[in-house]
Design an enzyme around this catalytic site. Structure first.
Site, mmCIF file in Angstrom:
data_model
loop_
_atom_site.group_PDB
_atom_site.id
_atom_site.type_symbol
_atom_site.label_atom_id
_atom_site.label_comp_id
_atom_site.label_asym_id
_atom_site.label_seq_id
_atom_site.Cartn_x
_atom_site.Cartn_y
_atom_site.Cartn_z
ATOM 1 N N ASN A 1 -2.206 5.469 -6.570
ATOM 2 C CA ASN A 1 -2.755 4.670 -7.656
ATOM 3 C C ASN A 1 -4.135 5.194 -8.030
ATOM 4 O OD1 ASN A 1 -0.656 2.876 -8.061
ATOM 5 N ND2 ASN A 1 -1.442 1.366 -6.606
ATOM 6 N N ALA B 1 8.003 -0.239 -3.134
ATOM 7 C CA ALA B 1 8.137 -0.082 -1.682
ATOM 8 C C ALA B 1 7.254 -1.111 -0.996
ATOM 9 C CB ALA B 1 7.735 1.325 -1.259
ATOM 10 N N ALA C 1 3.701 2.852 2.614
ATOM 11 C CA ALA C 1 4.947 2.355 2.038
ATOM 12 C C ALA C 1 5.633 3.425 1.184
ATOM 13 C CB ALA C 1 4.682 1.096 1.220
ATOM 14 N N GLY D 1 4.891 6.687 0.930
ATOM 15 C CA GLY D 1 5.098 7.912 1.703
ATOM 16 C C GLY D 1 6.302 7.816 2.616
ATOM 17 N N PRO E 1 1.838 8.469 5.466
ATOM 18 C CA PRO E 1 3.129 7.788 5.328
ATOM 19 C C PRO E 1 3.005 6.266 5.350
ATOM 20 C CG PRO E 1 2.889 8.600 7.557
ATOM 21 C CD PRO E 1 1.667 9.054 6.810
ATOM 22 N N LYS F 1 -0.426 4.301 -16.408
ATOM 23 C CA LYS F 1 -0.351 3.618 -15.109
ATOM 24 C C LYS F 1 -1.690 2.967 -14.776
ATOM 25 C CE LYS F 1 1.591 2.747 -11.008
ATOM 26 N NZ LYS F 1 1.897 3.806 -10.038
ATOM 27 N N ASN G 1 -2.618 -0.924 -13.841
ATOM 28 C CA ASN G 1 -3.356 -1.279 -12.626
ATOM 29 C C ASN G 1 -4.649 -2.032 -12.936
ATOM 30 O OD1 ASN G 1 -1.525 -0.196 -10.792
ATOM 31 N ND2 ASN G 1 -2.465 1.822 -10.821
ATOM 32 N N ASN H 1 -4.117 -5.423 -10.946
ATOM 33 C CA ASN H 1 -4.631 -5.369 -9.572
ATOM 34 C C ASN H 1 -5.876 -6.213 -9.307
ATOM 35 O OD1 ASN H 1 -2.513 -3.561 -9.441
ATOM 36 N ND2 ASN H 1 -3.601 -2.102 -8.160
ATOM 37 N N GLU I 1 -8.775 0.280 -3.767
ATOM 38 C CA GLU I 1 -8.855 1.472 -4.621
ATOM 39 C C GLU I 1 -9.605 1.188 -5.917
ATOM 40 O OE1 GLU I 1 -4.706 3.776 -3.793
ATOM 41 O OE2 GLU I 1 -4.502 1.729 -4.544
#
Length: 293
Positions: A94, A120, A10, A12, A8, A175, A179, A183, A257
């Site tokens: 992601n 989020a 952002a 989640g 959990p 997506k 990224n 990113n 990531e």
């Protein structure tokens, strides 16, 4: 329904709050060693949700996994004996590259892949802000999950807009392209997304997108370079004040990531013998930053 949120952070916490408000029994599984966890969304009253309860996990109809990609396999390996074989497992993170491992790890479970553009931001450990409305796509990663289109109604009732995508891999590649463009650059230069509109980044962004497009086409994804460029530009403008997740990871000296974003692209490029020097250089730059810690 009984729904467990594994990881959990952002996103989640955002889904936990909305699913709870929609009337579902929501439980959490986190690194926090407490029986309950509080979650507050925006200015709404705080919720107190059950945390790390094996029985609640075992009774869950849906396991929504919102961990960062590098943690997915390890955490699910540790808790899979608490997860019923009929429970639907949804991966929402992601990057790409975790699905094949989870299909092998949990062959009996319906496996659904998800991508969302909702914004989020974790203002504090127990306080999440819903910073931008978006759309969530769900799709089957194995045969059993093809029967799970009902999830659209479940999730749409909690946080619209949600749709089923028969070619979810294509949506995940789009997506991934975004990224790959945003990113690493924002993480290396420690800037907000909107600063990528500066002239100095124009050629680099174009090169990243061109390389990603060639790999996507080799993977059988219907990709057009100009369309990808427009999509990346739209996201940069729509999230101009935001820091990317990778920027935040690097700023706080956390493992990023990168292996599941640019790293996944490099693996696919290597498979098809496609040169991607710009993305390779960005991958190496992030790795060097991480290794300095």
């Amino acid at each position: 329904m009984n729904i467990s949120i594994v990881g959990p952070g952002a996103i989640g916490s955002l889904w936990a709050s909305y699913l709870h408000d929609a009337g579902h029994r929501v439980c959490l599984w986190s690194r926090q060693n407490t029986a309950t966890l509080a979650i507050q969304r925006d200015d709404y009253p705080s919720l107190l949700l059950m945390n790390n309860d094996p029985q609640a996990l075992q009774q869950s109809d849906i396991i929504l996994v919102t961990l960062k990609a590098p943690l997915v396999e390890r955490v699910l390996t540790n808790i899979r004996h608490h997860i019923a074989p009929e429970a639907v497992v949804i991966l929402m993170h992601n990057g790409m590259g975790t699905a094949d491992k989870i299909k092998t790890l949990m062959p009996e479970n319906p496996l659904v892949l998800a991508t969302t553009t909702h914004g989020a931001y974790r203002k504090a450990a127990n306080h999440v802000l819903h910073t931008g409305q978006g759309k969530t796509l769900l799709g089957a990663a194995n045969h059993k999950a093809k029967q799970c289109e009902f999830l659209v109604d479940v999730f749409n009732h909690a946080l619209a807009e949600v749709a089923w995508h028969d070619e979810i891999e294509h949506a995940l590649w789009n997506k991934l392209a975004i990224n790959c463009a945003i990113n690493p650059l924002t993480a290396i230069h420690q800037i907000r997304n909107g600063e990528l509109t500066r002239t100095e980044f124009r050629d680099q962004l174009q090169s990243i997108i061109s390389e990603v497009c060639r790999v996507m086409q080799a993977e059988g994804v219907d990709a057009i370079e100009t369309n990808l460029a427009v999509m990346v530009d739209q996201v940069i403008h729509a999230t101009s004040n935001n820091f990317s997740s990778m920027e935040q990871d690097i700023a706080h000296q956390r493992a990023s990531e990168i292996d599941f974003i640019t790293g996944y692209l490099l693996k696919c490029a290597n498979k098809h013998k496609i040169g991607v020097p710009t993305n390779q250089a960005l991958f190496q730059a992030i790795k060097q930053i991480e290794q300095r810690w």
